[in-house]
Design an enzyme around this catalytic site. Structure first.
Site, PDB file in Angstrom:
ATOM      1  CG  HIS A  18       3.127 -33.011 -26.240  1.00 45.03           C
ATOM      2  ND1 HIS A  18       2.107 -32.683 -27.114  1.00 45.03           N
ATOM      3  CD2 HIS A  18       4.269 -33.011 -26.983  1.00 45.03           C
ATOM      4  CE1 HIS A  18       2.616 -32.493 -28.323  1.00 45.03           C
ATOM      5  NE2 HIS A  18       3.916 -32.688 -28.267  1.00 45.03           N
ATOM      6  CB  ALA A  77       3.453 -28.029 -20.911  1.00 45.15           C
ATOM      7  CD  GLU A  78      -1.416 -31.270 -25.954  1.00 45.05           C
ATOM      8  OE1 GLU A  78      -2.560 -31.124 -26.406  1.00 45.05           O
ATOM      9  OE2 GLU A  78      -0.575 -32.022 -26.491  1.00 45.05           O
ATOM     10  CB  VAL A  79      -0.529 -32.177 -17.824  1.00 45.22           C
ATOM     11  CG1 VAL A  79      -0.496 -33.246 -16.737  1.00 45.22           C
ATOM     12  CG2 VAL A  79       0.540 -31.117 -17.569  1.00 45.22           C
TER      13      VAL A  79
END
Length: 719
Positions: free
Chosen positions: A446, A457-459
């Protein structure tokens, strides 16, 4: 046992001493307290040569001169007095270098930041390489500090007060040509001749420093100086809103040195440094710095990442174009865009061309470099060339069926090892992977808009995602210049989940009649870069409206969007993207200033009138965010408080000087947070009820952090 010296002496046949800085067992050079004695010893050895012509100081590291001071020294200071003593020790070391009776030339390649630049300033001359890795600056303000080894006194005298203040107050770093233009360095030469050029400068003899240009000299006079500091103070306070005390100290210390002389300036610098080290703002900013530094070393899973050679992007819209851009320009990886139309591909290519065009215009890169980077980006309306893609990032519409179709197509046209990373902001990854033949390859990645500017950034792995897929996706995000946090596959993930109640509460204030500008200003005064209404305009009101129902279904009525959302959307208000939201946006080049759209009020049937104190508006919105953040921590949506703080600061601009939601809760105390929420609950409703985890913390007097995060690290790239 005595530590090996970081300073190595070579005496050349031409009687020039070359001192090479190479800190043992470290990737980058950092200044440590023990170095004062080491550098004295090596200079004393050089002076044993009766024919000594001078000294060149150069780095033995491939990519850094000196990246700053070791921050763990500061973390170890338990009083302002100890911190001041540390500054005085640094000042003494630099003064001894400055007082040497022969030329001392700093030959700079790579990062020359903080204490590293202060050492270079103490030299008689400085030269650097034009390499993109070479950066010069004093970024201490970004840690809530000021330069403590003489930088506040030497820099203004070298480059002029206005330029020096701009560098120190912003913490921005300069490229080599910028440094040459302002007189910070005397020459820029290729790395292949860096040492020989420095030696030639030494042999040419010590030059007197050139006089500052007339314009810069005028600001050193009483009238010019008074006007300069009045304007600088006004601008600084407008930007900092009083939340960053280091800026006020910098202005005061520089002025003291100019008006009362160097000795008073150095004394004021050391005193100010000690005071700032003990401020909660500096503690919070250092905590964030240590946290992000530690995160850079993690893979996100117990596995080694796969080698990345080529990337694919599905969708040429704003997000797809941004993702392709950072993949090519920052990660340096070939990227192929697939879109259903040539128009979409052209749109994505134009995004990168325009982004690189700004760098060309600012002379950060040459036109040939733009062409080289653009050559890494290609596009097609079919899956040609996707067989070789290591990761395919999906950036299509937020539609579950469409994303599942994308998974199936990638599995059909790509290799069995290709990772499918979905840039979804709300849809569960487990559902996107539900029909996958190889669910272990499916993950969420994301990004935040605009992709080239937002650092987070979201993983998001789902239950079947492999550890190798997680590690490889985290590695890709890092290559793209992102700070990546791994979060659980729950509705809203982490950042959007804590953002939603914050935005909702701002809407409640609006519906109660508080003007849009008043609400936004209250949160900007608190420390956010923009207010919640403007943020919603930037993200897209339509995007926010899609996330809210998903969160409400998952977590209940506390996520129910106020009815006004429906009326605003029905009026086709999407925010900046279509020029209509809570603000009006003009496309005219001369009219970029946004203005509140007064037509929003009759649309939601309110008559605007400021009734609440700004502090109360901010408290209501922020407390909703803190409460939800604790729920996320309790439910293990985030792996720890550190990741939660990084996510909030880098993802939605939670005030950095507060250190993030969890650091801020520790600072206030869980008991105070619970009591505040209870008071708000009695006034405004059940949505403010403190969560069970927060109540337990208050009862047990617990904190999220036992001690301040520490690391044997340095000031470099603290942005």
């Amino acid at each position: 046992m005595e530590q090996p010296s970081a300073f190595h002496l070579q005496m050349r046949l031409d009687n020039v001493a070359v001192i090479t800085i190479d800190v043992p067992d470290e990737k980058m050079n950092t200044l440590k307290a023990a170095f004062a004695g080491q550098i004295r010893q090596v200079i004393q050895r050089a002076r044993e040569n009766p024919h000594l012509a001078g000294v060149v100081i150069i780095s033995g590291k491939p990519d850094s001169f000196i990246a700053g001071a070791d921050i763990s020294m500061i973390a170890a200071c338990d009083s302002a007095q100890r911190a001041s003593a540390l500054a005085k020790q640094g000042q003494k070391m630099m003064s001894e270098i400055a007082a040497l009776p022969f030329p001392v030339v700093a030959a700079i390649h790579g990062a020359c930041l903080g204490g590293g630049l202060e050492l270079a300033l103490a030299c008689s001359q400085r030269i650097c390489t034009p390499d993109d890795k070479t950066r010069l600056g004093l970024p201490e303000v970004q840690l809530g500090l000021l330069p403590g080894s003489g930088g506040t006194q030497r820099l203004p005298r070298l480059v002029g007060v206005p330029v020096a203040l701009e560098m120190m107050l912003s913490g921005k770093t300069l490229r080599p040509r910028q440094a040459l233009k302002i007189g910070l360095v005397d020459d820029v030469v290729p790395q292949t001749i860096l040492l020989e050029t420095a030696v030639a400068l030494v042999l040419a003899g010590q030059k007197s420093r050139p006089r500052l240009p007339v314009g810069k000299r005028l600001t050193n006079g009483p009238l010019g100086r008074a006007l300069l500091f009045t304007l600088a103070t006004r601008r600084t306070r407008a930007k900092s809103r009083g939340n960053y005390p280091a800026t006020e100290y910098i202005l005061s210390v520089v002025r003291t040195g100019l008006e009362q002389g160097s000795s008073s300036g150095y004394a004021a610098e050391a005193q100010a440094f000690g005071d700032l080290v003990m401020t909660p703002e500096s503690v919070a900013l250092r905590s964030l710095f240590f946290a992000t530094t530690a995160l850079k070393k993690e893979h996100g899973a117990q596995a080694e990442p796969r080698r990345l050679r080529a990337i694919g992007v599905l969708g040429g819209g704003l997000m797809g174009g941004g993702i392709a851009c950072v993949t090519a320009t920052r990660a340096g990886l070939p990227v192929r865009i697939k879109d259903i139309s040539a128009e979409g591909i052209n749109h994505a290519l134009k995004y990168s061309w325009d982004t690189l065009g700004k760098k060309v215009k600012r002379r950060h890169i040459k036109p040939a470099e733009r062409l080289r980077q653009m050559a890494l980006i290609s596009g097609d309306t079919a899956y040609r060339g996707f067989q070789q893609r290591d990761v395919v990032i999906e950036a299509v519409f937020e539609d579950l069926a469409l994303k599942q179709t994308m998974v199936a197509e990638v599995e059909q046209h790509c290799a069995a090892t290709t990772i499918f990373a979905s840039n979804t902001s709300s849809l569960p990854i487990s559902q996107i992977a539900a029909q996958a033949q190889r669910p272990e390859n499916v993950i969420g990645l994301h990004y935040f808009s605009p992709v080239d500017k937002m650092p987070l950034a979201e993983v998001i792995p789902h239950a079947a995602t492999s550890a190798e897929t997680i590690a490889t996706t985290v590695a890709l995000a890092k290559k793209q210049g992102k700070t990546a946090i791994v979060v659980a596959d729950r509705a809203g993930f982490y950042v959007n989940r804590i953002l939603a109640p914050y935005i909702n509460e701002a809407m409640h204030c609006l519906l109660a009649g508080e003007p849009v500008g008043v609400i936004d200003n209250a949160l900007v005064e608190f420390g956010f870069p923009v207010g919640p209404m403007q943020l919603l305009d930037e993200v897209g009101i339509d995007v926010g409206s899609k996330i809210m129902p998903i969160l409400q279904q998952a977590y209940g009525e506390r996520f129910a969007a106020p009815e006004a959302f429906a009326a605003i959307l029905a009026d086709n208000r999407k925010g900046r993207k279509n020029g209509r939201g809570f603000y009006r946006y003009s496309t005219a080049a001369l009219s970029r200033k946004k203005r509140v759209d007064s037509r929003i009020y009759p649309l939601i049937k309110v008559k605007p009138k400021a009734r609440l104190e700004g502090a109360l508006i901010a408290q209501r919105c922020v407390m909703m965010m803190l409460n939800e953040a604790v729920r996320c921590h309790d439910e293990q949506v985030i792996r720890n408080a550190r990741d939660g703080d990084i996510g909030a600061v880098f993802g939605i601009g939670f005030p950095p000087f507060l250190g993030g939601p969890f650091h801020y809760i520790d600072r206030l105390g869980a008991t105070m947070v619970v009591n505040t929420l209870v008071n708000l609950m009695h006034q405004y409703g059940e949505r403010f009820a403190p969560c069970d985890a927060l109540r337990r913390m208050a009862e047990q007097n617990k904190k999220f952090y036992k001690t301040e995060l520490a690391s044997d690290t340095h000031i470099d790239s603290v942005a």
